[in-house]
Design a protein around this motif. Structure first.
Motif, PDB file in Angstrom:
ATOM      1  N   ARG A  38       0.824  -1.206   0.000  1.00  0.00           N
ATOM      2  CA  ARG A  38       0.000   0.000   0.000  1.00  0.00           C
ATOM      3  C   ARG A  38       0.864   1.265   0.000  1.00  0.00           C
ATOM      4  O   ARG A  38       0.351   2.365  -0.128  1.00  0.00           O
ATOM      5  N   GLY A  39       2.181   1.099   0.137  1.00  0.00           N
ATOM      6  CA  GLY A  39       3.055   2.253   0.056  1.00  0.00           C
ATOM      7  C   GLY A  39       3.928   2.484   1.275  1.00  0.00           C
ATOM      8  O   GLY A  39       4.764   3.398   1.271  1.00  0.00           O
ATOM      9  N   LEU A  40       3.751   1.699   2.337  1.00  0.00           N
ATOM     10  CA  LEU A  40       4.622   1.839   3.498  1.00  0.00           C
ATOM     11  C   LEU A  40       6.051   1.497   3.092  1.00  0.00           C
ATOM     12  O   LEU A  40       6.292   0.456   2.480  1.00  0.00           O
ATOM     13  N   SER A  41       6.988   2.364   3.405  1.00  0.00           N
ATOM     14  CA  SER A  41       8.375   2.104   3.024  1.00  0.00           C
ATOM     15  C   SER A  41       8.944   0.955   3.846  1.00  0.00           C
ATOM     16  O   SER A  41       8.470   0.657   4.949  1.00  0.00           O
ATOM     17  N   HIS A  42       9.961   0.321   3.310  1.00  0.00           N
ATOM     18  CA  HIS A  42      10.626  -0.735   4.060  1.00  0.00           C
ATOM     19  C   HIS A  42      11.163  -0.188   5.373  1.00  0.00           C
ATOM     20  O   HIS A  42      11.058  -0.844   6.416  1.00  0.00           O
ATOM     21  N   ALA A  43      11.727   1.002   5.324  1.00  0.00           N
ATOM     22  CA  ALA A  43      12.292   1.606   6.542  1.00  0.00           C
ATOM     23  C   ALA A  43      11.213   1.794   7.604  1.00  0.00           C
ATOM     24  O   ALA A  43      11.429   1.519   8.789  1.00  0.00           O
ATOM     25  N   ALA A  44      10.046   2.245   7.182  1.00  0.00           N
ATOM     26  CA  ALA A  44       8.953   2.459   8.139  1.00  0.00           C
ATOM     27  C   ALA A  44       8.433   1.130   8.674  1.00  0.00           C
ATOM     28  O   ALA A  44       8.104   1.014   9.864  1.00  0.00           O
ATOM     29  N   ALA A  45       8.351   0.123   7.804  1.00  0.00           N
ATOM     30  CA  ALA A  45       7.907  -1.196   8.257  1.00  0.00           C
ATOM     31  C   ALA A  45       8.881  -1.763   9.276  1.00  0.00           C
ATOM     32  O   ALA A  45       8.473  -2.318  10.310  1.00  0.00           O
ATOM     33  N   LEU A  46      10.170  -1.612   9.011  1.00  0.00           N
ATOM     34  CA  LEU A  46      11.182  -2.106   9.952  1.00  0.00           C
ATOM     35  C   LEU A  46      11.112  -1.358  11.275  1.00  0.00           C
ATOM     36  O   LEU A  46      11.270  -1.958  12.347  1.00  0.00           O
ATOM     37  N   ALA A  47      10.848  -0.061  11.221  1.00  0.00           N
ATOM     38  CA  ALA A  47      10.724   0.727  12.451  1.00  0.00           C
ATOM     39  C   ALA A  47       9.547   0.237  13.279  1.00  0.00           C
ATOM     40  O   ALA A  47       9.632   0.155  14.518  1.00  0.00           O
ATOM     41  N   GLN A  48       8.447  -0.093  12.614  1.00  0.00           N
ATOM     42  CA  GLN A  48       7.276  -0.611  13.331  1.00  0.00           C
ATOM     43  C   GLN A  48       7.594  -1.931  14.014  1.00  0.00           C
ATOM     44  O   GLN A  48       7.245  -2.141  15.181  1.00  0.00           O
ATOM     45  N   ILE A  49       8.264  -2.824  13.291  1.00  0.00           N
ATOM     46  CA  ILE A  49       8.607  -4.126  13.871  1.00  0.00           C
ATOM     47  C   ILE A  49       9.644  -3.966  14.978  1.00  0.00           C
ATOM     48  O   ILE A  49       9.599  -4.676  15.990  1.00  0.00           O
ATOM     49  N   SER A  99       5.064  -3.669  -3.583  1.00  0.00           N
ATOM     50  CA  SER A  99       5.793  -2.536  -3.023  1.00  0.00           C
ATOM     51  C   SER A  99       6.516  -1.770  -4.129  1.00  0.00           C
ATOM     52  O   SER A  99       7.141  -2.368  -5.006  1.00  0.00           O
ATOM     53  N   ALA A 100       6.440  -0.466  -4.061  1.00  0.00           N
ATOM     54  CA  ALA A 100       7.143   0.362  -5.045  1.00  0.00           C
ATOM     55  C   ALA A 100       8.646   0.129  -4.980  1.00  0.00           C
ATOM     56  O   ALA A 100       9.351   0.285  -5.980  1.00  0.00           O
ATOM     57  N   GLU A 101       9.146  -0.259  -3.820  1.00  0.00           N
ATOM     58  CA  GLU A 101      10.593  -0.428  -3.646  1.00  0.00           C
ATOM     59  C   GLU A 101      11.134  -1.705  -4.266  1.00  0.00           C
ATOM     60  O   GLU A 101      12.350  -1.826  -4.471  1.00  0.00           O
ATOM     61  N   THR A 102      10.255  -2.660  -4.554  1.00  0.00           N
ATOM     62  CA  THR A 102      10.743  -3.934  -5.096  1.00  0.00           C
ATOM     63  C   THR A 102      10.165  -4.279  -6.464  1.00  0.00           C
ATOM     64  O   THR A 102      10.537  -5.307  -7.042  1.00  0.00           O
ATOM     65  N   PHE A 103       9.288  -3.436  -6.988  1.00  0.00           N
ATOM     66  CA  PHE A 103       8.648  -3.800  -8.255  1.00  0.00           C
ATOM     67  C   PHE A 103       9.659  -3.940  -9.399  1.00  0.00           C
ATOM     68  O   PHE A 103       9.406  -4.683 -10.356  1.00  0.00           O
ATOM     69  N   HIS A 104      10.786  -3.272  -9.304  1.00  0.00           N
ATOM     70  CA  HIS A 104      11.783  -3.379 -10.386  1.00  0.00           C
ATOM     71  C   HIS A 104      12.283  -4.816 -10.581  1.00  0.00           C
ATOM     72  O   HIS A 104      12.843  -5.150 -11.621  1.00  0.00           O
ATOM     73  N   HIS A 105      12.064  -5.672  -9.596  1.00  0.00           N
ATOM     74  CA  HIS A 105      12.469  -7.075  -9.734  1.00  0.00           C
ATOM     75  C   HIS A 105      11.485  -7.894 -10.579  1.00  0.00           C
ATOM     76  O   HIS A 105      11.811  -8.990 -11.018  1.00  0.00           O
ATOM     77  N   ALA A 106      10.278  -7.359 -10.782  1.00  0.00           N
ATOM     78  CA  ALA A 106       9.225  -8.153 -11.414  1.00  0.00           C
ATOM     79  C   ALA A 106       9.590  -8.605 -12.817  1.00  0.00           C
ATOM     80  O   ALA A 106       9.481  -9.792 -13.153  1.00  0.00           O
TER      81      ALA A 106
END
Length: 196
Positions: A38-49, A99-106
């Motif tokens: 939905r757009g949460l950055s990896h950095a923000a997700a890691l901060a939450q965890i 995730s926008a951060e990983t779509f380049h792998h698709a």
């Protein structure tokens, strides 16, 4: 439905499947992943965890860093279907929860993705399927006529949501079934005509 995804494979070199399942349950990986889609950055997700389950931060970080290993390549049979639809002049678009951060792998994992006209990526839009808003965005952005647009997805919830906004929706199970469904709609040779 074009590229396979098995999240455990991103960390399989460091942990077993039982450990992965325990981790996924502990942090509610499905919801965390959806938030990143939905757009949460990896950095923000890691901060939450880090705040809620600090013992699992390193595993999520490894998943994010090693995401490409979670992609298992093209879903069997789908590349040929995309190519055949293109050869018959069918307009081809993608709509993905990613995730926008990983779509380049698709497209690395499934090169046929690059043969689509465009892909609407949830992580870039801040919306995820099955939210009706993402289907309305798809229709508006690409000037689609819902009743003449066929949407294919492996999630029944997403199929139902697409139908609710007027799209013709197919539930993907196998490439063989999809081919039969597309023939029935007249989109591949052997059908009776219908959608465009």
């Amino acid at each position: 439905m074009i590229v396979g995804w098995e999240p455990y494979l991103a960390v399989a070199d460091r942990m077993g499947e039982e450990e992965w399942r325990a981790f996924a349950e502990a942090i509610d990986f499905t919801e965390v992943n959806l938030a990143m889609d939905r757009g949460l950055s990896h950095a923000a997700a890691l901060a939450q965890i880090r705040g809620s389950h600090p013992e699992h931060e390193h595993t999520l970080a490894r998943y994010c860093r090693n995401f490409a290993a979670a992609l298992t390549g093209p879903v069997a049979g789908t590349t040929a279907i995309v190519d055949e639809l293109a050869a018959h002049g069918i307009r081809l678009l993608g709509l993905t929860n990613w995730s926008a951060e990983t779509f380049h792998h698709a497209a690395v994992a499934a090169p046929v993705i690059d043969r689509l006209e465009d892909v609407l990526v949830s992580g870039r839009e801040g919306l995820v399927k099955p939210d009706p808003a993402i289907f309305h965005l798809l229709i508006e952005r690409y000037g689609l006529q819902p009743e003449a647009t066929v949407f294919v997805d492996d999630s029944r919830a997403n199929v139902a949501a697409a139908e609710a906004v007027g799209l013709r929706a197919l539930h993907f199970t196998t490439a063989a079934q999809l081919r039969a469904d597309l023939r029935a709609l007249g989109l591949l040779p052997g059908g009776n005509g219908g959608a465009q």
